[in-house]
Design a protein around this motif. Structure first.
Motif, PDB file in Angstrom:
ATOM      1  N   GLY A  64       0.666  -1.232   0.000  1.00 56.42           N
ATOM      2  CA  GLY A  64      -0.229   0.135   0.060  1.00 56.42           C
ATOM      3  C   GLY A  64       0.793   1.218  -0.061  1.00 56.42           C
ATOM      4  N   GLY A  65       0.124   2.547   0.009  1.00 54.54           N
ATOM      5  CA  GLY A  65       0.939   3.640   0.262  1.00 54.54           C
ATOM      6  C   GLY A  65      -0.107   4.799   0.580  1.00 54.54           C
ATOM      7  N   PHE A  66       0.315   5.984   0.295  1.00 52.46           N
ATOM      8  CA  PHE A  66      -0.354   7.135   0.679  1.00 52.46           C
ATOM      9  C   PHE A  66      -0.692   7.820  -0.694  1.00 52.46           C
ATOM     10  CE2 PHE A  66       1.255   6.837   5.060  1.00 52.46           C
ATOM     11  CZ  PHE A  66       0.102   6.889   5.694  1.00 52.46           C
ATOM     12  N   VAL A  67      -1.949   8.567  -0.683  1.00 55.67           N
ATOM     13  CA  VAL A  67      -2.199   9.251  -1.703  1.00 55.67           C
ATOM     14  C   VAL A  67      -1.521  11.017  -1.751  1.00 55.67           C
ATOM     15  CG1 VAL A  67      -4.220  10.408  -3.167  1.00 55.67           C
ATOM     16  CG2 VAL A  67      -4.459   8.153  -2.343  1.00 55.67           C
ATOM     17  N   ALA A  68      -1.106  11.255  -2.677  1.00 62.48           N
ATOM     18  CA  ALA A  68      -0.308  12.347  -2.505  1.00 62.48           C
ATOM     19  C   ALA A  68      -1.238  13.687  -2.852  1.00 62.48           C
ATOM     20  CB  ALA A  68       0.945  12.389  -3.516  1.00 62.48           C
ATOM     21  N   ARG A  69      -0.800  14.878  -2.510  1.00 57.85           N
ATOM     22  CA  ARG A  69      -1.633  15.974  -2.761  1.00 57.85           C
ATOM     23  C   ARG A  69      -1.630  15.925  -4.506  1.00 57.85           C
ATOM     24  NH1 ARG A  69       1.512  21.346  -1.493  1.00 57.85           N
ATOM     25  NH2 ARG A  69       1.488  20.143   0.682  1.00 57.85           N
ATOM     26  N   GLY A  70      -2.886  16.023  -5.033  1.00 49.90           N
ATOM     27  CA  GLY A  70      -2.772  16.076  -6.428  1.00 49.90           C
ATOM     28  C   GLY A  70      -3.696  14.585  -7.010  1.00 49.90           C
ATOM     29  N   GLY A  71      -3.697  13.718  -6.070  1.00 53.32           N
ATOM     30  CA  GLY A  71      -4.456  12.733  -6.265  1.00 53.32           C
ATOM     31  C   GLY A  71      -3.460  11.467  -6.926  1.00 53.32           C
ATOM     32  N   THR A  72      -2.401  11.296  -6.356  1.00 55.68           N
ATOM     33  CA  THR A  72      -1.327  10.304  -7.024  1.00 55.68           C
ATOM     34  C   THR A  72      -0.972   9.212  -5.722  1.00 55.68           C
ATOM     35  OG1 THR A  72      -0.604  11.670  -8.814  1.00 55.68           O
ATOM     36  CG2 THR A  72       0.699   9.636  -8.202  1.00 55.68           C
ATOM     37  N   LEU A  73      -1.269   8.123  -5.921  1.00 59.84           N
ATOM     38  CA  LEU A  73      -1.049   7.043  -5.081  1.00 59.84           C
ATOM     39  C   LEU A  73       0.414   6.670  -5.519  1.00 59.84           C
ATOM     40  CD1 LEU A  73      -1.591   4.811  -2.834  1.00 59.84           C
ATOM     41  CD2 LEU A  73      -2.592   3.530  -4.614  1.00 59.84           C
ATOM     42  N   ARG A  74       1.107   6.331  -4.086  1.00 61.36           N
ATOM     43  CA  ARG A  74       2.503   5.965  -4.356  1.00 61.36           C
ATOM     44  C   ARG A  74       2.696   4.698  -3.522  1.00 61.36           C
ATOM     45  NH1 ARG A  74       8.386   9.094  -2.689  1.00 61.36           N
ATOM     46  NH2 ARG A  74       9.542   7.596  -3.647  1.00 61.36           N
ATOM     47  N   LEU A  75       2.928   3.512  -4.166  1.00 62.62           N
ATOM     48  CA  LEU A  75       3.200   2.396  -3.457  1.00 62.62           C
ATOM     49  C   LEU A  75       4.486   2.412  -2.773  1.00 62.62           C
ATOM     50  CD1 LEU A  75       1.564  -0.134  -5.717  1.00 62.62           C
ATOM     51  CD2 LEU A  75       0.667   1.269  -3.894  1.00 62.62           C
ATOM     52  N   THR A  76       4.615   2.476  -1.488  1.00 60.01           N
ATOM     53  CA  THR A  76       5.764   2.513  -0.663  1.00 60.01           C
ATOM     54  C   THR A  76       6.229   1.056   0.385  1.00 60.01           C
ATOM     55  OG1 THR A  76       4.823   3.885   1.008  1.00 60.01           O
ATOM     56  CG2 THR A  76       5.803   4.838  -0.745  1.00 60.01           C
ATOM     57  N   GLU A  77       5.125   0.676   0.563  1.00 58.14           N
ATOM     58  CA  GLU A  77       5.205  -0.398   1.629  1.00 58.14           C
ATOM     59  C   GLU A  77       4.775  -1.606   1.263  1.00 58.14           C
ATOM     60  OE1 GLU A  77       6.704   0.480   4.516  1.00 58.14           O
ATOM     61  OE2 GLU A  77       6.610   2.488   4.173  1.00 58.14           O
ATOM     62  N   PHE A  78       5.406  -2.716   1.716  1.00 59.67           N
ATOM     63  CA  PHE A  78       5.190  -4.096   1.154  1.00 59.67           C
ATOM     64  C   PHE A  78       5.552  -5.287   2.121  1.00 59.67           C
ATOM     65  CE2 PHE A  78       6.338  -1.207  -2.153  1.00 59.67           C
ATOM     66  CZ  PHE A  78       5.756  -1.403  -3.386  1.00 59.67           C
ATOM     67  N   THR A  79       4.766  -6.194   1.969  1.00 62.67           N
ATOM     68  CA  THR A  79       5.220  -7.649   3.002  1.00 62.67           C
ATOM     69  C   THR A  79       4.617  -8.702   2.048  1.00 62.67           C
ATOM     70  OG1 THR A  79       4.752  -8.721   4.673  1.00 62.67           O
ATOM     71  CG2 THR A  79       2.886  -7.264   4.066  1.00 62.67           C
ATOM     72  N   GLY A  80       5.808  -9.744   1.896  1.00 61.17           N
ATOM     73  CA  GLY A  80       5.146 -10.849   0.972  1.00 61.17           C
ATOM     74  C   GLY A  80       5.633 -10.764  -0.540  1.00 61.17           C
ATOM     75  N   THR A  81       6.271  -9.749  -0.752  1.00 62.64           N
ATOM     76  CA  THR A  81       6.505  -9.395  -2.462  1.00 62.64           C
ATOM     77  C   THR A  81       7.686 -10.110  -2.515  1.00 62.64           C
ATOM     78  OG1 THR A  81       7.373  -7.383  -1.752  1.00 62.64           O
ATOM     79  CG2 THR A  81       5.363  -7.326  -2.737  1.00 62.64           C
ATOM     80  N   LEU A  82       8.193 -10.597  -3.815  1.00 57.78           N
ATOM     81  CA  LEU A  82       9.261 -11.221  -4.054  1.00 57.78           C
ATOM     82  C   LEU A  82      10.228 -10.545  -5.016  1.00 57.78           C
ATOM     83  CD1 LEU A  82       7.720 -14.663  -5.019  1.00 57.78           C
ATOM     84  CD2 LEU A  82       8.556 -14.145  -2.772  1.00 57.78           C
TER      85      LEU A  82
END
Length: 317
Positions: A64-82
């Motif tokens: 997941g990640g936070f939605v930035a000012r202007g409406g863009t989501l940035r994926l920054t946090e992960f668990t279980g990815t390879l």
């Protein structure tokens, strides 16, 4: 925690929608290459929510990640990815599954991401590189806006269990509430710090403003008791001390306990024992006990005499 299903956009949530969160949103942004992201302590809160989501659902991949000012989501946090294929991915409103969630403010899910005709496919390459098939996304609502998006995914074309989607929505709403509370605390702390600076400089505000200071002092002390973050709690305590003003005695020899000051701060606002107990999450008898302790230590006999003595000693504003 999965079940065969045809998949679908949205599980049934009678109270879904970002309008459910009514707490006021106060932005706390960090500038980074013209993007706005949440502060580091918010990233820690997001990671904690993701860990809880994984424990509650058993879904192997959470991100997941936070939605930035202007409406863009940035994926920054992960668990279980390879792989790192999804790291730092920027998702626009309306694009892909997460973009749909940002646009609607409602949870959504697909059984086979790459083959689903109901979403745009700008992000097929990183999703495929990670091997994800079934994906669900839930919005994190803060004051009528989507502040973040949480994802759960598996590497098979099977629908995620409805109970897992329900639990994901609960985690997302709880995270939104926590973020909203932090924003409100930060707003109040900022206002109280400004008043504390004036107080420390000997610039006592007008009578009406001084009552606001006293009200803020009592409320911040109450909030501090419920804050889990030790750094934020220490900051709140520091602001409360500065709001109270200079003390004739060093803090180390203060005869009053923190809870006794909490109670006196509420009494100073005119609260009775029952209301003080409600505000502080105590029993009325416990409030009476703290009052008796404060009276004994300050050598006073009535509630207001104790408040006056506490103010003269610099324990209350």
């Amino acid at each position: 925690m999965r079940e065969a299903s045809a998949g679908g956009w949205e599980p049934h949530h009678p109270r879904s929608g970002v309008a459910d969160t009514r707490r006021r949103h106060v932005k706390c942004w960090i500038q980074e290459e013209d993007m706005a992201i949440y502060a580091p302590h918010d990233q820690a809160v997001l990671r904690a929510a993701m860990s809880r989501l994984k424990r509650m659902t058993g879904v192997p991949v959470i991100f997941g990640g936070f939605v930035a000012r202007g409406g863009t989501l940035r994926l920054t946090e992960f668990t279980g990815t390879l792989t790192g294929a999804l790291r730092g991915l920027m998702i626009g409103t309306g694009n892909g599954l997460g973009g749909h969630v940002m646009a609607t403010g409602r949870p959504a899910a697909v059984t086979d991401y790459a083959a689903d005709s109901r979403i745009s496919h700008e992000y097929d390459a990183p999703v495929t590189a990670e091997g994800l098939r079934a994906i669900a996304a839930v919005p994190v609502p803060v004051a009528g806006e989507v502040a973040a998006v949480l994802y759960g995914a598996i590497r098979e074309p099977l629908g995620l269990a409805t109970r897992s989607l329900d639990r994901a929505w609960v985690v997302a709403r709880d995270l939104g509430t926590e973020l909203a509370v932090r924003r409100e605390v930060e707003r109040r702390v900022a206002a109280a710090e400004a008043a504390a600076v004036e107080n420390a400089a000997g610039e006592r505000p007008a009578a009406s403003a001084w009552e606001d200071v006293r009200s803020a002092h009592a409320e911040l002390r109450s909030i501090a008791q419920a804050v889990a973050d030790p750094v934020l709690r220490e900051r709140l305590q520091d602001v409360c001390d500065r709001l109270a003003g200079p003390r004739p005695l060093p803090r180390a020899v203060s005869p009053l306990s923190a809870r006794e000051v909490d109670v006196l701060a509420q009494v100073a606002l005119g609260c009775g024992n029952a209301e003080t107990a409600r505000r502080l999450g105590l029993l009325p008898e416990t409030v009476k006990s703290y009052l008796r302790g404060a009276m004994r230590k300050l050598g006073t006999h009535t509630r207001m005499e104790t408040v006056v003595a506490a103010r003269r000693a610099g324990f209350l504003p």
